[in-house]
Write a protein that holds these residues in place. Structure first.
Motif, mmCIF file in Angstrom:
data_model
loop_
_atom_site.group_PDB
_atom_site.id
_atom_site.type_symbol
_atom_site.label_atom_id
_atom_site.label_comp_id
_atom_site.label_asym_id
_atom_site.label_seq_id
_atom_site.Cartn_x
_atom_site.Cartn_y
_atom_site.Cartn_z
ATOM 1 N N LEU A 253 -22.263 -26.467 -7.464
ATOM 2 C CA LEU A 253 -23.658 -26.137 -7.719
ATOM 3 C C LEU A 253 -24.300 -25.355 -6.578
ATOM 4 C CD1 LEU A 253 -24.917 -29.465 -9.361
ATOM 5 C CD2 LEU A 253 -23.676 -27.558 -10.393
ATOM 6 N N ILE A 254 -23.605 -25.237 -5.436
ATOM 7 C CA ILE A 254 -24.183 -24.523 -4.292
ATOM 8 C C ILE A 254 -23.359 -23.291 -3.936
ATOM 9 C CG2 ILE A 254 -25.300 -26.570 -3.312
ATOM 10 C CD1 ILE A 254 -22.939 -26.756 -1.335
ATOM 11 N N ARG A 255 -22.502 -22.870 -4.833
ATOM 12 C CA ARG A 255 -21.605 -21.749 -4.552
ATOM 13 C C ARG A 255 -22.387 -20.480 -4.202
ATOM 14 N NH1 ARG A 255 -17.306 -19.364 -8.969
ATOM 15 N NH2 ARG A 255 -16.800 -17.437 -7.901
ATOM 16 N N GLU A 256 -23.416 -20.175 -4.983
ATOM 17 C CA GLU A 256 -24.181 -18.953 -4.718
ATOM 18 C C GLU A 256 -24.926 -19.043 -3.396
ATOM 19 O OE1 GLU A 256 -26.723 -17.591 -7.823
ATOM 20 O OE2 GLU A 256 -25.067 -16.587 -8.838
ATOM 21 N N GLU A 257 -25.497 -20.212 -3.102
ATOM 22 C CA GLU A 257 -26.230 -20.380 -1.841
ATOM 23 C C GLU A 257 -25.302 -20.199 -0.637
ATOM 24 O OE1 GLU A 257 -28.788 -22.080 -4.934
ATOM 25 O OE2 GLU A 257 -26.656 -22.257 -4.488
ATOM 26 N N LEU A 258 -24.065 -20.671 -0.763
ATOM 27 C CA LEU A 258 -23.100 -20.489 0.320
ATOM 28 C C LEU A 258 -22.698 -19.015 0.449
ATOM 29 C CD1 LEU A 258 -20.810 -23.625 -0.227
ATOM 30 C CD2 LEU A 258 -22.380 -23.233 1.681
ATOM 31 N N GLN A 259 -22.465 -18.362 -0.697
ATOM 32 C CA GLN A 259 -22.060 -16.954 -0.665
ATOM 33 C C GLN A 259 -23.161 -16.065 -0.094
ATOM 34 O OE1 GLN A 259 -21.007 -16.215 -4.767
ATOM 35 N NE2 GLN A 259 -18.855 -16.737 -4.454
ATOM 36 N N GLN A 260 -24.407 -16.413 -0.384
ATOM 37 C CA GLN A 260 -25.539 -15.605 0.082
ATOM 38 C C GLN A 260 -26.006 -15.991 1.482
ATOM 39 O OE1 GLN A 260 -28.445 -16.252 -2.993
ATOM 40 N NE2 GLN A 260 -27.218 -15.254 -4.571
ATOM 41 N N GLY A 261 -25.373 -17.002 2.076
ATOM 42 C CA GLY A 261 -25.749 -17.413 3.421
ATOM 43 C C GLY A 261 -27.018 -18.244 3.492
ATOM 44 N N LYS A 262 -27.519 -18.705 2.356
ATOM 45 C CA LYS A 262 -28.704 -19.556 2.363
ATOM 46 C C LYS A 262 -28.368 -20.970 2.827
ATOM 47 C CE LYS A 262 -31.006 -17.088 -1.424
ATOM 48 N NZ LYS A 262 -31.545 -17.201 -2.794
ATOM 49 N N LEU A 263 -27.097 -21.353 2.634
ATOM 50 C CA LEU A 263 -26.584 -22.627 3.126
ATOM 51 C C LEU A 263 -25.282 -22.365 3.870
ATOM 52 C CD1 LEU A 263 -27.108 -24.989 0.022
ATOM 53 C CD2 LEU A 263 -28.495 -24.928 2.104
ATOM 54 N N VAL A 264 -25.002 -23.193 4.849
ATOM 55 C CA VAL A 264 -23.730 -23.114 5.576
ATOM 56 C C VAL A 264 -23.088 -24.496 5.573
ATOM 57 C CG1 VAL A 264 -24.373 -21.187 7.048
ATOM 58 C CG2 VAL A 264 -24.927 -23.520 7.774
ATOM 59 N N THR A 265 -21.760 -24.502 5.631
ATOM 60 C CA THR A 265 -21.005 -25.754 5.613
ATOM 61 C C THR A 265 -20.903 -26.324 7.018
ATOM 62 O OG1 THR A 265 -19.716 -24.924 3.740
ATOM 63 C CG2 THR A 265 -18.826 -26.801 4.939
ATOM 64 N N LEU A 266 -21.168 -27.619 7.149
ATOM 65 C CA LEU A 266 -21.148 -28.272 8.451
ATOM 66 C C LEU A 266 -19.845 -29.020 8.719
ATOM 67 C CD1 LEU A 266 -24.786 -29.700 8.451
ATOM 68 C CD2 LEU A 266 -23.957 -27.539 9.398
ATOM 69 N N SER A 267 -19.081 -29.290 7.670
ATOM 70 C CA SER A 267 -17.803 -29.999 7.820
ATOM 71 C C SER A 267 -16.966 -29.708 6.588
ATOM 72 C CB SER A 267 -18.034 -31.507 7.957
ATOM 73 O OG SER A 267 -16.810 -32.215 7.841
ATOM 74 N N SER A 268 -15.645 -29.719 6.761
ATOM 75 C CA SER A 268 -14.752 -29.507 5.617
ATOM 76 C C SER A 268 -14.427 -30.806 4.897
ATOM 77 C CB SER A 268 -13.462 -28.831 6.076
ATOM 78 O OG SER A 268 -12.788 -29.667 7.017
ATOM 79 N N LEU A 269 -14.942 -31.947 5.398
ATOM 80 C CA LEU A 269 -14.671 -33.233 4.759
ATOM 81 C C LEU A 269 -15.450 -33.318 3.449
ATOM 82 C CD1 LEU A 269 -13.496 -36.075 4.658
ATOM 83 C CD2 LEU A 269 -15.417 -36.850 6.089
ATOM 84 N N ALA A 270 -14.726 -33.298 2.339
ATOM 85 C CA ALA A 270 -15.338 -33.328 1.011
ATOM 86 C C ALA A 270 -15.000 -34.646 0.319
ATOM 87 C CB ALA A 270 -14.843 -32.154 0.172
ATOM 88 N N LEU A 271 -15.981 -35.230 -0.347
ATOM 89 C CA LEU A 271 -15.773 -36.457 -1.117
ATOM 90 C C LEU A 271 -15.946 -36.156 -2.598
ATOM 91 C CD1 LEU A 271 -17.591 -39.323 0.846
ATOM 92 C CD2 LEU A 271 -15.205 -38.589 0.975
ATOM 93 N N PRO A 272 -14.986 -36.554 -3.441
ATOM 94 C CA PRO A 272 -15.107 -36.275 -4.877
ATOM 95 C C PRO A 272 -16.112 -37.208 -5.542
ATOM 96 C CG PRO A 272 -13.135 -37.556 -4.460
ATOM 97 C CD PRO A 272 -13.723 -37.232 -3.109
ATOM 98 N N LEU A 273 -16.770 -36.703 -6.582
ATOM 99 C CA LEU A 273 -17.594 -37.563 -7.423
ATOM 100 C C LEU A 273 -16.677 -38.527 -8.170
ATOM 101 C CD1 LEU A 273 -19.588 -35.214 -6.772
ATOM 102 C CD2 LEU A 273 -20.541 -35.542 -9.056
ATOM 103 N N ASN A 274 -17.246 -39.614 -8.652
ATOM 104 C CA ASN A 274 -16.438 -40.644 -9.311
ATOM 105 C C ASN A 274 -16.277 -40.407 -10.809
ATOM 106 O OD1 ASN A 274 -16.006 -42.076 -6.905
ATOM 107 N ND2 ASN A 274 -17.991 -43.067 -7.089
ATOM 108 N N LYS A 275 -16.793 -39.285 -11.304
ATOM 109 C CA LYS A 275 -16.575 -38.881 -12.693
ATOM 110 C C LYS A 275 -16.449 -37.364 -12.731
ATOM 111 C CE LYS A 275 -20.012 -40.621 -15.173
ATOM 112 N NZ LYS A 275 -20.794 -41.098 -16.366
#
Length: 311
Positions: A253-275
């Motif tokens: 849901l944040i793919r565009e914000e990341l591509q446009q530089g509106k958001l940046v990733t602070l860590s590569s640790l990702a947790l999956p949703l439970n569904k």
């Protein structure tokens, strides 16, 4: 007054005259609405009362007032008419073979589906696509929808479905909020920022929160920082873009914000949703033009997105 017939239904025109008179409060107003005479309205209501074996109205010079049985019958009549109106709306999906309707959760519709769907629209201009966004469950018997993008599939045991993807969350923020250059040296630096929280209510157990992420990052000495809390994912993403704190953002849901530089990733640790997210559909709709193509295309989009996801 004759005893009511409990098996034979009264004339629909009689019920409509009764409902209209009850809503307008007078026989004359009901007559204007129905384009008949007040005498005809009165006669139809009298026929209904004789059929039911009860008085529905008390008549006066100022109009008509419902009796207690009338109040009760009106509630059932209005519910029945509303059901018929929904049925009529539902017929819209059969009026044109070249119409496909997709229903999805609001954040999924606006931030995952729509940015991708424009491409499909350009390829198939002959298809009239309708997009509906809702948090409600979809009933394919009463809602004119062909495909439903659902979080989980447990409510749709009788429908056909495909699993699109299982999303995951990663910590992100606006670059304007950063106090240190990326990458951060260690997760402890996240405590320099307010933490945005997402409260999904009873579905919250399916969405990893800050406590779970910090535990996965082996940080057990302090609780999450306070920060603004939202019950809608889209609002939480907007708050992160506005620099109001760091967010465990859903990657799909944040793919565009990341591509446009509106958001940046602070860590590569990702947790999956439970569904997982699923595409739910009744098999009958695959006979509609381009329905199978749209299904395959949505599945391909999910596959592509999965390959791009971090973690």
């Amino acid at each position: 007054m004759e005893q009511a017939s409990h098996h034979r239904l009264p004339k629909l025109s009689n019920i409509l005259a009764f409902e209209t008179a009850a809503k307008t409060g007078s026989l004359a107003s009901a007559a204007d609405t129905l384009c008949i005479t007040p005498a005809a309205v009165s006669q139809q209501i009298r026929q209904l009362e004789e059929h039911l074996g009860v008085k529905l109205f008390v008549r006066s010079k100022s109009g008509v007032e419902l009796t207690e049985p009338g109040i009760s019958y009106l509630a059932f009549a209005q519910e029945a008419f509303e059901t018929l109106r929904v049925a009529q709306q539902n017929m819209a999906q059969y009026q044109g073979e070249h119409t496909l309707t997709i229903t999805a959760l609001p954040a999924l519709a606006s931030r995952w589906l729509m940015p991708r769907l424009y491409q499909w629209m350009d390829r198939h201009p002959e298809i009239d696509l309708r997009i509906q966004a809702t948090h409600s469950l979809t009933d394919f018997n009463t809602n004119p929808t062909d495909f439903y993008l659902s979080f989980g599939d447990e409510h749709y045991p009788q429908q056909d479905k495909i699993e699109l993807f299982r999303d995951s969350v990663i910590p992100v923020c606006s670059p304007t909020l950063l106090k240190a250059p990326l990458p951060l040296d260690n997760p402890e630096q996240l405590f320099d920022y307010p933490m945005i929280h997402v409260d999904w209510g009873r579905d919250g157990r399916f969405l990893p929160d800050w406590s779970e992420w910090l535990l996965a990052a082996s940080i057990t000495t302090r609780p999450p920082n306070p920060g603004p809390s939202f019950n809608l994912t889209a609002m939480a993403i907007d708050a992160a873009v506005a620099g109001r704190g760091i967010l465990l953002g859903q990657q799909s849901l944040i793919r565009e914000e990341l591509q446009q530089g509106k958001l940046v990733t602070l860590s590569s640790l990702a947790l999956p949703l439970n569904k997982s997210y699923f595409l739910i559909y009744p098999k009958r709709i695959l006979d509609k033009p381009k329905a199978q193509e749209l299904l395959d295309w949505l599945r391909q989009q999910a596959d592509n997105d999965r390959n791009l996801r971090i973690g």
